[in-house]
Design an enzyme around this catalytic site. Structure first.
Site: not given
Length: 176
Positions: A67-68, A81, A85, A116, A118-120
Protein backbone atom coordinates in the site's frame (compact mmCIF):
# COMPACT_ATOMS: atom_id res chain seq x y z
CA UNK A 1 -21.12 -7.49 -13.74
CA UNK A 2 -22.98 -10.34 -12.08
CA UNK A 3 -21.47 -13.44 -10.52
CA UNK A 4 -22.25 -15.56 -13.60
CA UNK A 5 -20.16 -13.18 -15.70
CA UNK A 6 -17.36 -13.37 -13.11
CA UNK A 7 -17.44 -17.17 -13.19
CA UNK A 8 -17.30 -17.13 -17.00
CA UNK A 9 -14.04 -15.14 -17.02
CA UNK A 10 -10.81 -16.79 -18.01
CA UNK A 11 -7.99 -16.78 -15.46
CA UNK A 12 -6.29 -13.92 -17.33
CA UNK A 13 -9.50 -11.87 -17.53
CA UNK A 14 -10.20 -12.46 -13.84
CA UNK A 15 -6.73 -11.20 -12.88
CA UNK A 16 -7.02 -8.23 -15.22
CA UNK A 17 -10.31 -7.14 -13.66
CA UNK A 18 -9.82 -8.15 -10.00
CA UNK A 19 -6.03 -8.28 -9.64
CA UNK A 20 -5.77 -5.03 -7.67
CA UNK A 21 -8.65 -5.45 -5.21
CA UNK A 22 -5.85 -6.11 -2.72
CA UNK A 23 -3.36 -3.36 -3.57
CA UNK A 24 -0.59 -4.67 -5.85
CA UNK A 25 -1.23 -8.27 -4.72
CA UNK A 26 -2.65 -10.12 -7.74
CA UNK A 27 -1.18 -13.36 -6.37
CA UNK A 28 -4.04 -13.46 -3.86
CA UNK A 29 -6.65 -13.36 -6.63
CA UNK A 30 -4.62 -15.84 -8.67
CA UNK A 31 -4.72 -18.23 -5.71
CA UNK A 32 -8.46 -17.99 -5.11
CA UNK A 33 -9.38 -18.26 -8.79
CA UNK A 34 -8.83 -22.01 -8.57
CA UNK A 35 -11.81 -22.14 -6.18
CA UNK A 36 -14.30 -20.77 -8.69
CA UNK A 37 -17.14 -20.88 -9.52
CA UNK A 38 -17.92 -18.34 -6.83
CA UNK A 39 -21.34 -18.15 -5.16
CA UNK A 40 -21.28 -14.36 -4.92
CA UNK A 41 -19.26 -11.37 -3.83
CA UNK A 42 -19.36 -12.54 -0.20
CA UNK A 43 -17.75 -15.82 -1.29
CA UNK A 44 -14.94 -13.98 -3.09
CA UNK A 45 -14.42 -11.75 -0.05
CA UNK A 46 -14.36 -14.73 2.32
CA UNK A 47 -11.80 -16.54 0.18
CA UNK A 48 -9.57 -13.45 0.02
CA UNK A 49 -9.91 -12.99 3.78
CA UNK A 50 -9.12 -16.65 4.48
CA UNK A 51 -6.06 -16.47 2.22
CA UNK A 52 -4.76 -13.36 3.99
CA UNK A 53 -5.49 -14.81 7.44
CA UNK A 54 -3.55 -17.95 6.57
CA UNK A 55 -0.38 -15.98 5.88
CA UNK A 56 2.41 -15.74 8.43
CA UNK A 57 2.91 -12.34 10.06
CA UNK A 58 5.67 -11.52 7.55
CA UNK A 59 3.24 -12.16 4.68
CA UNK A 60 0.63 -9.88 6.22
CA UNK A 61 3.24 -7.16 6.62
CA UNK A 62 4.17 -7.71 2.98
CA UNK A 63 0.57 -6.98 1.99
CA UNK A 64 0.67 -3.79 4.07
CA UNK A 65 3.92 -2.74 2.38
CA UNK A 66 2.19 -2.94 -1.01
CA UNK A 67 0.00 0.00 0.00
CA UNK A 68 1.18 3.53 -0.71
CA UNK A 69 1.75 6.21 1.88
CA UNK A 70 -1.20 8.57 1.97
CA UNK A 71 -0.97 11.82 0.07
CA UNK A 72 1.85 10.78 -2.24
CA UNK A 73 1.91 12.31 -5.72
CA UNK A 74 -0.62 10.60 -7.98
CA UNK A 75 2.12 9.35 -10.30
CA UNK A 76 3.20 6.86 -7.61
CA UNK A 77 -0.32 5.54 -6.93
CA UNK A 78 -2.53 2.98 -8.62
CA UNK A 79 -5.70 4.34 -10.19
CA UNK A 80 -7.70 2.74 -7.37
CA UNK A 81 -5.60 4.53 -4.73
CA UNK A 82 -5.92 7.86 -6.52
CA UNK A 83 -9.73 7.50 -6.60
CA UNK A 84 -9.85 6.48 -2.93
CA UNK A 85 -7.62 9.31 -1.78
CA UNK A 86 -9.67 11.75 -3.84
CA UNK A 87 -12.88 10.45 -2.21
CA UNK A 88 -11.36 11.10 1.23
CA UNK A 89 -10.43 14.65 0.26
CA UNK A 90 -6.69 14.01 0.41
CA UNK A 91 -6.06 15.61 -2.98
CA UNK A 92 -7.73 18.84 -1.84
CA UNK A 93 -5.59 19.43 1.25
CA UNK A 94 -3.65 22.64 1.60
CA UNK A 95 0.15 22.48 1.84
CA UNK A 96 0.13 22.66 5.66
CA UNK A 97 -2.25 19.71 5.96
CA UNK A 98 -0.27 17.73 3.39
CA UNK A 99 3.01 18.38 5.23
CA UNK A 100 1.49 17.28 8.54
CA UNK A 101 0.04 14.12 7.02
CA UNK A 102 3.33 13.25 5.32
CA UNK A 103 5.21 13.77 8.60
CA UNK A 104 2.78 11.54 10.50
CA UNK A 105 2.96 8.87 7.78
CA UNK A 106 6.77 8.96 7.86
CA UNK A 107 6.76 8.59 11.66
CA UNK A 108 4.34 5.66 11.38
CA UNK A 109 6.41 3.92 8.68
CA UNK A 110 9.59 4.40 10.70
CA UNK A 111 7.98 2.90 13.80
CA UNK A 112 6.34 -0.12 12.14
CA UNK A 113 8.24 -0.74 8.91
CA UNK A 114 5.08 -0.61 6.80
CA UNK A 115 2.81 2.25 5.72
CA UNK A 116 -0.27 3.46 7.54
CA UNK A 117 -3.23 1.71 5.88
CA UNK A 118 -6.77 2.98 6.27
CA UNK A 119 -9.82 2.64 4.06
CA UNK A 120 -9.60 6.19 2.72
CA UNK A 121 -12.90 5.97 0.84
CA UNK A 122 -14.72 5.41 4.15
CA UNK A 123 -12.97 8.30 5.91
CA UNK A 124 -12.37 12.02 5.74
CA UNK A 125 -9.10 13.92 6.01
CA UNK A 126 -10.03 14.69 9.62
CA UNK A 127 -10.78 11.08 10.62
CA UNK A 128 -7.65 9.83 8.82
CA UNK A 129 -5.50 12.32 10.74
CA UNK A 130 -7.15 11.35 14.02
CA UNK A 131 -6.66 7.62 13.35
CA UNK A 132 -3.04 8.13 12.33
CA UNK A 133 -2.23 10.07 15.52
CA UNK A 134 -3.84 7.33 17.61
CA UNK A 135 -2.49 4.30 15.78
CA UNK A 136 1.15 5.44 15.63
CA UNK A 137 1.38 4.77 19.38
CA UNK A 138 0.12 1.18 19.28
CA UNK A 139 2.06 -2.04 19.50
CA UNK A 140 3.31 -3.57 16.25
CA UNK A 141 1.15 -6.72 16.39
CA UNK A 142 -1.96 -4.70 17.18
CA UNK A 143 -1.24 -2.32 14.33
CA UNK A 144 -0.49 -5.11 11.86
CA UNK A 145 -3.88 -6.63 12.69
CA UNK A 146 -5.64 -3.28 12.30
CA UNK A 147 -3.88 -2.62 9.00
CA UNK A 148 -5.06 -5.99 7.67
CA UNK A 149 -8.63 -5.17 8.76
CA UNK A 150 -8.36 -1.97 6.72
CA UNK A 151 -6.98 -3.90 3.72
CA UNK A 152 -10.08 -6.10 3.88
CA UNK A 153 -12.37 -3.04 3.97
CA UNK A 154 -10.59 -1.59 0.93
CA UNK A 155 -10.88 -4.93 -0.85
CA UNK A 156 -14.60 -5.14 -0.10
CA UNK A 157 -15.25 -1.68 -1.52
CA UNK A 158 -13.15 -2.36 -4.60
CA UNK A 159 -14.99 -5.63 -5.25
CA UNK A 160 -18.34 -3.89 -4.95
CA UNK A 161 -17.19 -1.08 -7.23
CA UNK A 162 -16.32 -3.64 -9.91
CA UNK A 163 -19.47 -5.70 -9.46
CA UNK A 164 -21.80 -2.74 -8.85
CA UNK A 165 -20.15 0.11 -10.76
CA UNK A 166 -23.07 2.49 -10.39
CA UNK A 167 -23.05 2.40 -6.58
CA UNK A 168 -22.89 5.86 -5.05
CA UNK A 169 -19.39 6.98 -4.12
CA UNK A 170 -18.59 8.92 -0.98
CA UNK A 171 -16.63 12.17 -1.12
CA UNK A 172 -15.27 13.55 2.13
CA UNK A 173 -13.56 16.92 2.28
CA UNK A 174 -13.32 17.62 6.00
CA UNK A 175 -10.05 19.25 7.11
CA UNK A 176 -7.20 17.43 8.90
Amino acid sequence: MDINAVNALTYEEFLEIFGNVVEKCPIILAAIWSNHPFRGVADIEAQISDFIDSLPESGKEGILRCHPDLSLPAVSLTRDSVDEQRAAGLVCMDSGERTLLLELCARYRQRFGFPFVICARANSVESIGRALRERVNRERAQERERGIEEVKKICSLRLRQILQPHAERSTNTTKL
